[in-house]
Design a protein around this motif. Sequence first.
Motif, mmCIF file in Angstrom:
data_model
loop_
_atom_site.group_PDB
_atom_site.id
_atom_site.type_symbol
_atom_site.label_atom_id
_atom_site.label_comp_id
_atom_site.label_asym_id
_atom_site.label_seq_id
_atom_site.Cartn_x
_atom_site.Cartn_y
_atom_site.Cartn_z
ATOM 1 N N ALA A 236 0.853 -1.198 0.000
ATOM 2 C CA ALA A 236 0.000 0.000 0.000
ATOM 3 C C ALA A 236 0.886 1.244 0.000
ATOM 4 O O ALA A 236 0.608 2.220 -0.710
ATOM 5 N N GLU A 237 1.983 1.190 0.761
ATOM 6 C CA GLU A 237 2.916 2.343 0.796
ATOM 7 C C GLU A 237 3.563 2.553 -0.574
ATOM 8 O O GLU A 237 3.717 3.676 -1.037
ATOM 9 N N MET A 238 3.933 1.447 -1.213
ATOM 10 C CA MET A 238 4.580 1.568 -2.529
ATOM 11 C C MET A 238 3.615 2.198 -3.528
ATOM 12 O O MET A 238 4.004 3.036 -4.340
ATOM 13 N N GLU A 239 2.346 1.807 -3.451
ATOM 14 C CA GLU A 239 1.353 2.364 -4.382
ATOM 15 C C GLU A 239 1.184 3.866 -4.148
ATOM 16 O O GLU A 239 1.070 4.652 -5.095
ATOM 17 N N ALA A 240 1.194 4.231 -2.846
ATOM 18 C CA ALA A 240 1.012 5.650 -2.524
ATOM 19 C C ALA A 240 2.221 6.470 -2.974
ATOM 20 O O ALA A 240 2.090 7.597 -3.436
ATOM 21 N N LYS A 241 3.421 5.871 -2.895
ATOM 22 C CA LYS A 241 4.635 6.643 -3.207
ATOM 23 C C LYS A 241 4.962 6.643 -4.700
ATOM 24 O O LYS A 241 5.380 7.654 -5.251
ATOM 25 N N TYR A 242 4.780 5.473 -5.348
ATOM 26 C CA TYR A 242 5.222 5.350 -6.749
ATOM 27 C C TYR A 242 4.081 5.157 -7.739
ATOM 28 O O TYR A 242 4.269 5.349 -8.933
ATOM 29 N N GLY A 243 2.934 4.661 -7.270
ATOM 30 C CA GLY A 243 1.885 4.273 -8.218
ATOM 31 C C GLY A 243 2.157 2.855 -8.685
ATOM 32 O O GLY A 243 1.549 1.901 -8.211
ATOM 33 N N SER A 244 3.137 2.686 -9.555
ATOM 34 C CA SER A 244 3.477 1.357 -10.065
ATOM 35 C C SER A 244 4.246 0.546 -9.019
ATOM 36 O O SER A 244 5.258 1.010 -8.478
ATOM 37 N N LEU A 245 3.809 -0.676 -8.796
ATOM 38 C CA LEU A 245 4.520 -1.552 -7.849
ATOM 39 C C LEU A 245 5.828 -2.036 -8.486
ATOM 40 O O LEU A 245 6.832 -2.223 -7.800
ATOM 41 N N GLY A 246 5.798 -2.226 -9.789
ATOM 42 C CA GLY A 246 7.000 -2.652 -10.509
ATOM 43 C C GLY A 246 8.112 -1.624 -10.323
ATOM 44 O O GLY A 246 9.237 -1.973 -9.957
ATOM 45 N N ARG A 247 7.766 -0.351 -10.537
ATOM 46 C CA ARG A 247 8.777 0.695 -10.384
ATOM 47 C C ARG A 247 9.246 0.777 -8.931
ATOM 48 O O ARG A 247 10.428 0.959 -8.654
ATOM 49 N N ALA A 248 8.311 0.624 -7.996
ATOM 50 C CA ALA A 248 8.657 0.705 -6.571
ATOM 51 C C ALA A 248 9.638 -0.402 -6.195
ATOM 52 O O ALA A 248 10.616 -0.178 -5.478
ATOM 53 N N MET A 249 9.380 -1.612 -6.695
ATOM 54 C CA MET A 249 10.261 -2.752 -6.378
ATOM 55 C C MET A 249 11.660 -2.517 -6.930
ATOM 56 O O MET A 249 12.657 -2.776 -6.256
ATOM 57 N N ILE A 250 11.723 -2.051 -8.176
ATOM 58 C CA ILE A 250 13.034 -1.829 -8.793
ATOM 59 C C ILE A 250 13.782 -0.757 -7.993
ATOM 60 O O ILE A 250 14.963 -0.895 -7.696
ATOM 61 N N ALA A 251 13.059 0.298 -7.566
ATOM 62 C CA ALA A 251 13.711 1.364 -6.788
ATOM 63 C C ALA A 251 14.245 0.799 -5.471
ATOM 64 O O ALA A 251 15.373 1.097 -5.071
ATOM 65 N N SER A 252 13.458 -0.059 -4.815
ATOM 66 C CA SER A 252 13.910 -0.579 -3.517
ATOM 67 C C SER A 252 15.055 -1.562 -3.697
ATOM 68 O O SER A 252 15.852 -1.779 -2.799
ATOM 69 N N ARG A 253 15.150 -2.157 -4.882
ATOM 70 C CA ARG A 253 16.225 -3.124 -5.135
ATOM 71 C C ARG A 253 17.578 -2.470 -5.327
ATOM 72 O O ARG A 253 18.586 -3.157 -5.380
ATOM 73 N N LYS A 254 17.579 -1.131 -5.461
ATOM 74 C CA LYS A 254 18.881 -0.452 -5.621
ATOM 75 C C LYS A 254 19.690 -0.572 -4.337
ATOM 76 O O LYS A 254 20.889 -0.469 -4.333
#
Length: 460
Positions: free
Chosen positions: A190-208
């Motif tokens: 839910a936090e990722m959706e609120a911050k990034y919209g896309s979960l895919g983009r959020a995951m890639i960002a957190s994987r850095k």
Amino acid sequence: MKRIAIVGGGISGLSAAFVLEQRRRLGAELEYVLFESSPRFGGVIHTELVDGCVVEAGPDCFLTEKPWAADLCRELGLADQLIASNDAVRKTYILVKGRLLPLPDGLMFTVPTNFRAAFLSPLFSRRTKLRMIREWFYPRHQSGDRTVADFVERHYGHEMVERIADPLLAGIYGGSADELSLLSVLPRFAEMEAKYGSLGRAMIASRKKPASPHPLFTSLRNGMQQMTDALLARVPQLALQANTTVESVKRESRKWLVFAGGRTVEFDGIIIATPAHIACEMLGADAGLANELRAIRYSSSVTVTLGYDEGVRAALPAGFGFLVPRAETRRLLAATFVHNKFPGRAPQNRALIRCVLGGTRNESILESSEEEVLSVVREELRQILGISEPPLFVRVYKWKQAMAQYNVGHGARVERIRNLLAGMPGLAIAGNAYSGIGVPDCVRSGTDAAAKVGGDLGIS
Ligand SMILES: Cc1cc2nc3c(=O)[nH]c(=O)nc-3n(C[C@H](O)[C@H](O)[C@H](O)COP(=O)(O)OP(=O)(O)OC[C@H]3O[C@@H](n4cnc5c(N)ncnc54)[C@H](O)[C@@H]3O)c2cc1C
């Protein structure tokens, strides 16, 4: 001298007892009694050694990223007994139209992070693959609580709910994606959706950030019961009352009266570490709290562990096991190839398969006899894995109403429960019904409950 009752001798109650015992040994003026209705302590944590195999009746491991269970094991002197899951061979299959299809690499719950693997996977239709691309462009979104199914469907469509989200949640909670709460079960998403919209983009960002060096799951060399046995060994015998069902508890003249085994015993504080539906019966006189507790639903499950010889072991697919979507109309929810998941679970010449049935999908399985359950399991393993020979041994365990369901609105309910408890000095509740169903969460809830009651009673 302050007297504290703990009701329920599962991992939650035992963790609370451990904290009180540590304080007592440090000189705190307190006494406590741990009431357990069954003859054994440990609750759903129960391990048997059968034919050289470690058979878990309930939980078989815990998530490493939640530190409270492993920390407790270290405090108990079990650091060298902690074992890591064999993540190098971690592969999970999904049963689709009778075939086992592997989850593609990089799928984080329902979020693809390795697009090549996801696009090549036969698990998803072309339509779902197009949704994965579209999802990348989703705008930020914030809303209140909703079901996990609504959430996943919005991002990836219905097939992702049906094939991935729902079977995964059935395997963990015995629950259903169209009832479980996004905010309580997947708050990070839910936090990722609120911050990034896309979960895919959020995951890639957190994987850095650098990848965690820790294994996904942790267990104990001789099984999960090592932990509850070690806790029990720390609690004085005099404090342990097995075979004693607490019928009710009542607040009177600044004391807590505990009715158990035909007697009434007086305490200054009480920790109720039973499932919420039992806690609410006990607290019947306090309608506000009891009503909130009563509203927390539970699911039941049956685990069946079967031992086979090396021929079956060699023929099984590599990996940790498989999940069964409800569209397959089977009774099995999931099966684990235990000998692959952790080292030392079975000798080289044994295969150990653990099946889970029941959940909110099929509560009635609990009414079936062990023979009936076994015949269902054997038939489905024959159809899915081609195993037709009889097992060398079998263990069937039934867990009635043992797993809390965090349905939509759960977080708000837990907040109300917390507020009610704040006005009830000397009372705390613990267990899997509130802030996490896993073993580490239960350890933390027992520890927090002991701290609350200790604080209320002025025990430093
Ligand atoms: C089949 C199964 C598999 C699971 N797998 C995993 C896993 O792999 N990893 C993970 O992290 N978690 C897993 N879980 C979840 C986790 O194991 C549980 O949430 C946790 O162990 C619950 O502990 P507890 O002490 O809160 O409750 P319980 O273990 O249910 O203990 C409650 C105790 O209270 C006692 N009691 C009840 N009523 C009374 C009364 N009136 N008076 C006195 N005593 C009473 C009961 O007899 C019981 O011993 C699993 C759960 C189940 C059921």
